[in-house]
Design an enzyme around this catalytic site. Sequence first.
Site, PDB file in Angstrom:
ATOM      1  N   HIS A   1      -7.468  -4.866  -1.549  1.00 12.63           N
ATOM      2  CA  HIS A   1      -6.232  -4.176  -1.177  1.00 12.63           C
ATOM      3  C   HIS A   1      -5.442  -4.919  -0.105  1.00 12.63           C
ATOM      4  CE1 HIS A   1      -3.773  -0.529  -0.965  1.00 12.63           C
ATOM      5  NE2 HIS A   1      -3.811  -0.634   0.348  1.00 12.63           N
TER       6      HIS A   1
ATOM      7  N   ASP B   1      -9.330  -2.362  -6.238  1.00 11.89           N
ATOM      8  CA  ASP B   1      -8.697  -1.631  -5.139  1.00 11.89           C
ATOM      9  C   ASP B   1      -9.431  -0.315  -4.890  1.00 11.89           C
ATOM     10  OD1 ASP B   1      -6.905  -0.415  -3.329  1.00 11.89           O
ATOM     11  OD2 ASP B   1      -5.213  -1.488  -4.223  1.00 11.89           O
TER      12      ASP B   1
ATOM     13  N   SER C   1       0.832  -1.191   0.000  1.00 12.51           N
ATOM     14  CA  SER C   1       0.000   0.000   0.000  1.00 12.51           C
ATOM     15  C   SER C   1       0.876   1.253   0.000  1.00 12.51           C
ATOM     16  CB  SER C   1      -0.948  -0.049   1.210  1.00 12.51           C
ATOM     17  OG  SER C   1      -1.855   1.012   1.195  1.00 12.51           O
TER      18      SER C   1
END
Length: 484
Positions: free
Chosen positions: A461, A433, A174
């Site tokens: 995600h 996502d 991320s």
Amino acid sequence: MMAAKAIRPARLLSRTAHIVPGQLRVTELTFEVPLNHSNLSAGSLKLFGRQVTKHETPIVPRTNSEQDEYNRKPYLVYLEGGPGFGNKEPQDHNLTKTALDKGYTLLLLDYRGTGLSTPINQPHLATLGGPQEQADYLKHFRADSIVRDAEAVRLCLTADYPETHKKWSIFGQSYGGFVALTYLSQFPQGLREVFLTGGLAPVKRTAEEVYTALYKKVVQRNEAYYRKFPEDVERVRKVARYLKENPTSLPGGGELTVERLLGMGLCLGMNGGLDLIHSTILKMAMDIEQFGFITRAAGASFEGSVPFDTAPIYAILHESIYVNGSAHGASNWAAYRVGKKLAAESEPGLSWLSSAVVNDDEALSSADTTNDKPLYFSGEMVYPAHFSCYPELKDMRQTAEILAAYDQWPELYDLDQLARNEVPVYAASYVEDMYVDADFARETARAVKGTKVFETNVMYHGALRAKTEEVLGQLFKLRDDTLD
């Protein structure tokens, strides 16, 4: 183009080791680095990290030279998401087993301002002076400073390594992927390879462009939520009506406002997020039905869903991660501005944003709770109102305003350097996502030379945590297998 920067090695302050069940040897490390790597007289910070290796008892004891060679395995450094979160304990970390099995020494390094690395907190900020002094301090906690820290630690830890082992590998999840791309921009000479999961940052896009794209996915996830739990259309409105009419304090001291309630949509993009939100809403609605108020148990459960009190750096610096240099100007509460416009033009589910004023001292509380239309949760967006209802953020409101108006942020990404990149990049990207737009991720993959991508529409995600073996298997296949 970014100018080359000389980095002084970090100073190792302490090193202590212990054995963890599961055959792990964990070495806890503390380092000293400058607050400002370009101005060494501006003070220093303490960084914390955990170095992880296999704990083995060889049948034939190793000689000193053999032990030295064994200990000098190449590093894999994990870069956590956020911004604002420290690392898990190694025995609980999704990457530990694979990293050690692949022959790495794993380094879990808490970013400055997070975990145990001089974490940002309101009482400490207050000792620095007023809002301007606090803002000036926080300007040193973006990815450009984080990668300088990491490079300083690399120079420290590998000082006596052979040349073949001085470079290290990095793994960005991320926001950690955003940091990794900044690392590729500034110090590619220190990197052997880069792994990314949900971290192909929108390197060519402004904050407004990012939030315009992300709101579309937030709306889709809200639609999915209400398809799965149609009964929650009325439940969410019931809770929102209650909160508008009844000021409600949470066990941790903050106020549960409509905006804070709908901010729970941060969870919508994660595996299990729909069910987590439903469970919380169900508990609150049933509390109101049975008792006429929201119980402490429901409030405590809710507080853990959005970590702005325990990781305030997440809220106060979030929009700045999308500002790549002064050419982008100030972020100026981009998520709020884009959301307000969207609410007015096409998304009645976001009506609670449409009539608010950025500089209100109180929470927005503008949601229309009288009709039967669903109220949409927000996503990863941070609004001015959040600085009124979270205890840790309340005294940071003026500081947040200064940072939102700041228009001289340094560059995070060197697009020319990324275009001629020679460090292998292996990325997992998720079509669904909610936090990193898939189209922008593809654009970035094309912009970073040598990037190989595993893209899927059947993961979210948090797949590194939810589907660890599958994600890591695909990444290392990109590295090790032949594409033909």
